[in-house]
Design a protein around this motif. Structure first.
Motif, PDB file in Angstrom:
ATOM      1  N   GLY A  12       0.848  -1.190   0.000  1.00  0.00           N
ATOM      2  CA  GLY A  12       0.000   0.000   0.000  1.00  0.00           C
ATOM      3  C   GLY A  12       0.885   1.242   0.000  1.00  0.00           C
ATOM      4  O   GLY A  12       2.121   1.147  -0.130  1.00  0.00           O
ATOM      5  N   ARG A  34       0.602  -9.305  -1.236  1.00  0.00           N
ATOM      6  CA  ARG A  34      -0.144 -10.541  -1.480  1.00  0.00           C
ATOM      7  C   ARG A  34      -0.959 -10.496  -2.775  1.00  0.00           C
ATOM      8  O   ARG A  34      -1.222 -11.529  -3.384  1.00  0.00           O
ATOM      9  CB  ARG A  34      -1.064 -10.835  -0.292  1.00  0.00           C
ATOM     10  CG  ARG A  34      -2.154  -9.813  -0.113  1.00  0.00           C
ATOM     11  CD  ARG A  34      -3.007 -10.092   1.103  1.00  0.00           C
ATOM     12  NE  ARG A  34      -3.881  -8.948   1.372  1.00  0.00           N
ATOM     13  CZ  ARG A  34      -4.681  -8.861   2.417  1.00  0.00           C
ATOM     14  NH1 ARG A  34      -4.709  -9.822   3.307  1.00  0.00           N
ATOM     15  NH2 ARG A  34      -5.434  -7.797   2.576  1.00  0.00           N
ATOM     16  N   ARG A 101      -5.282   8.875  -4.791  1.00  0.00           N
ATOM     17  CA  ARG A 101      -4.421   7.848  -4.194  1.00  0.00           C
ATOM     18  C   ARG A 101      -3.606   7.126  -5.261  1.00  0.00           C
ATOM     19  O   ARG A 101      -2.435   6.804  -5.069  1.00  0.00           O
ATOM     20  CB  ARG A 101      -5.290   6.821  -3.456  1.00  0.00           C
ATOM     21  CG  ARG A 101      -5.852   7.316  -2.176  1.00  0.00           C
ATOM     22  CD  ARG A 101      -6.816   6.322  -1.584  1.00  0.00           C
ATOM     23  NE  ARG A 101      -7.135   6.735  -0.236  1.00  0.00           N
ATOM     24  CZ  ARG A 101      -6.440   6.373   0.831  1.00  0.00           C
ATOM     25  NH1 ARG A 101      -5.454   5.533   0.710  1.00  0.00           N
ATOM     26  NH2 ARG A 101      -6.751   6.823   2.018  1.00  0.00           N
TER      27      ARG A 101
HETATM   28  C1  LIG Z   1     -11.727   6.887   4.622  1.00  0.00           C
HETATM   29  C2  LIG Z   1     -10.275   7.184   4.819  1.00  0.00           C
HETATM   30  C3  LIG Z   1      -9.765   8.431   4.447  1.00  0.00           C
HETATM   31  C4  LIG Z   1      -8.416   8.738   4.625  1.00  0.00           C
HETATM   32  N1  LIG Z   1      -7.952   9.954   4.242  1.00  0.00           N
HETATM   33  C5  LIG Z   1      -6.653  10.260   4.394  1.00  0.00           C
HETATM   34  C6  LIG Z   1      -6.145  11.520   3.958  1.00  0.00           C
HETATM   35  O1  LIG Z   1      -6.882  12.366   3.438  1.00  0.00           O
HETATM   36  N2  LIG Z   1      -4.807  11.777   4.124  1.00  0.00           N
HETATM   37  C7  LIG Z   1      -3.962  10.858   4.690  1.00  0.00           C
HETATM   38  O2  LIG Z   1      -2.748  11.139   4.816  1.00  0.00           O
HETATM   39  N3  LIG Z   1      -4.407   9.639   5.125  1.00  0.00           N
HETATM   40  C8  LIG Z   1      -5.721   9.331   4.972  1.00  0.00           C
HETATM   41  N4  LIG Z   1      -6.191   8.121   5.392  1.00  0.00           N
HETATM   42  C9  LIG Z   1      -5.238   7.178   5.973  1.00  0.00           C
HETATM   43  C10 LIG Z   1      -4.441   6.485   4.857  1.00  0.00           C
HETATM   44  O3  LIG Z   1      -5.308   6.169   3.778  1.00  0.00           O
HETATM   45  C11 LIG Z   1      -3.819   5.201   5.388  1.00  0.00           C
HETATM   46  O4  LIG Z   1      -3.043   5.506   6.524  1.00  0.00           O
HETATM   47  C12 LIG Z   1      -2.915   4.545   4.356  1.00  0.00           C
HETATM   48  O5  LIG Z   1      -3.582   4.327   3.129  1.00  0.00           O
HETATM   49  C13 LIG Z   1      -2.432   3.213   4.920  1.00  0.00           C
HETATM   50  O6  LIG Z   1      -1.537   2.671   3.992  1.00  0.00           O
HETATM   51  P1  LIG Z   1      -0.848   1.296   4.289  1.00  0.00           P
HETATM   52  O7  LIG Z   1       0.055   1.012   3.130  1.00  0.00           O
HETATM   53  O8  LIG Z   1      -0.265   1.279   5.662  1.00  0.00           O
HETATM   54  O9  LIG Z   1      -2.055   0.215   4.350  1.00  0.00           O
HETATM   55  P2  LIG Z   1      -2.939  -0.364   3.168  1.00  0.00           P
HETATM   56  O10 LIG Z   1      -3.229   0.624   2.113  1.00  0.00           O
HETATM   57  O11 LIG Z   1      -4.087  -1.058   3.856  1.00  0.00           O
HETATM   58  O12 LIG Z   1      -2.007  -1.459   2.492  1.00  0.00           O
HETATM   59  C14 LIG Z   1      -1.727  -2.688   3.134  1.00  0.00           C
HETATM   60  C15 LIG Z   1      -1.249  -3.656   2.053  1.00  0.00           C
HETATM   61  O13 LIG Z   1      -0.768  -4.827   2.696  1.00  0.00           O
HETATM   62  C16 LIG Z   1      -1.170  -5.956   1.927  1.00  0.00           C
HETATM   63  N5  LIG Z   1      -1.169  -7.105   2.826  1.00  0.00           N
HETATM   64  C17 LIG Z   1      -1.978  -7.309   3.893  1.00  0.00           C
HETATM   65  N6  LIG Z   1      -1.678  -8.487   4.481  1.00  0.00           N
HETATM   66  C18 LIG Z   1      -0.655  -9.038   3.772  1.00  0.00           C
HETATM   67  C19 LIG Z   1       0.102 -10.259   3.903  1.00  0.00           C
HETATM   68  N7  LIG Z   1      -0.155 -11.174   4.858  1.00  0.00           N
HETATM   69  N8  LIG Z   1       1.116 -10.493   3.017  1.00  0.00           N
HETATM   70  C20 LIG Z   1       1.372  -9.572   2.032  1.00  0.00           C
HETATM   71  N9  LIG Z   1       0.680  -8.417   1.848  1.00  0.00           N
HETATM   72  C21 LIG Z   1      -0.316  -8.150   2.727  1.00  0.00           C
HETATM   73  C22 LIG Z   1      -2.565  -5.559   1.429  1.00  0.00           C
HETATM   74  O14 LIG Z   1      -2.953  -6.323   0.306  1.00  0.00           O
HETATM   75  C23 LIG Z   1      -2.356  -4.090   1.087  1.00  0.00           C
HETATM   76  O15 LIG Z   1      -1.936  -3.883  -0.241  1.00  0.00           O
HETATM   77  C24 LIG Z   1      -7.538   7.783   5.218  1.00  0.00           C
HETATM   78  C25 LIG Z   1      -8.041   6.517   5.571  1.00  0.00           C
HETATM   79  C26 LIG Z   1      -9.381   6.226   5.369  1.00  0.00           C
HETATM   80  C27 LIG Z   1      -9.909   4.846   5.774  1.00  0.00           C
END
Ligand SMILES: Cc1cc2nc3c(=O)[nH]c(=O)nc-3n(C[C@H](O)[C@H](O)[C@H](O)COP(=O)(O)OP(=O)(O)OC[C@H]3O[C@@H](n4cnc5c(N)ncnc54)[C@H](O)[C@@H]3O)c2cc1C
Length: 140
Positions: A12, A34, A101
């Motif tokens: 992500g 994944r 995004r």
């Molecule tokens: C409605 C909403 C609005 C938001 N608005 C904002 C905003 O305006 N500004 C801002 O800065 N933030 C915002 N956020 C927060 C931001 O979107 C998140 O903090 C960010 O997208 C998280 O990214 P991430 O990569 O940590 O997680 P994710 O995007 O959830 O990515 C996790 C990844 O891990 C993978 N994965 C999971 N388990 C496994 C496994 N066992 N093995 C391999 N891969 C795996 C998944 O497939 C996924 O691709 C918002 C969140 C929400 C819900």
């Protein structure tokens, strides 16, 4: 001391941004995702100046600015449009912006050296010892 080899679980915005930061710091890092492809919704998100400052440091801000709009206020509205919260963002050396995004993720992927994303790799097990971490995937 040998260079560390970093594996990041999850492709992500958080995982890919971490890989960009590590690789720009000269540390080898690969992302294990994944899903069979890296994808983000086309929903918008807001990036505050602390985030755009980091993008500027990575040389990505100009690319993102071409695909975003600047923001002066952060508003939260009720379903009938009434303003519930209104935060003025202030003036900084870099702007606050709203970006798709998928555009942000695309820019981060562009900044990574080739072959740093491993798709279809679902983490199933993690074993940590004193000096190393062993990770296992469903595909193994
Ligand atoms: C409605 C909403 C609005 C938001 N608005 C904002 C905003 O305006 N500004 C801002 O800065 N933030 C915002 N956020 C927060 C931001 O979107 C998140 O903090 C960010 O997208 C998280 O990214 P991430 O990569 O940590 O997680 P994710 O995007 O959830 O990515 C996790 C990844 O891990 C993978 N994965 C999971 N388990 C496994 C496994 N066992 N093995 C391999 N891969 C795996 C998944 O497939 C996924 O691709 C918002 C969140 C929400 C819900």
């Amino acid at each position: 001391m040998p260079k560390p080899n970093i594996g990041i679980i999850g492709g992500g915005i958080g995982g890919v941004a971490t890989a960009v930061a590590l690789n720009q710091a000269g540390i080898n890092a690969a992302v294990y995702e994944r899903a069979p492809e890296i994808r983000e919704a086309s929903a918008g998100m807001m990036l505050w100046p602390n985030a755009t400052r980091v993008l500027r440091g990575w040389g990505l801000l100009d690319y993102i600015l071409e695909r975003s709009g600047s923001s002066t206020h952060f508003l939260v509205r009720s379903s009938n449009g009434a303003i519930l919260m209104n935060i003025a963002l202030g003036t900084f050396d870099v702007p606050a912006i709203t970006v798709r995004r998928s555009d942000l993720l695309g820019a981060l992927l562009f900044a990574l050296p080739p072959n740093r994303i491993r798709l279809g790799q679902k983490l199933t097990r993690l074993e940590q010892s004193h000096s190393k971490v062993r990770i296992s995937f469903e595909s193994e």
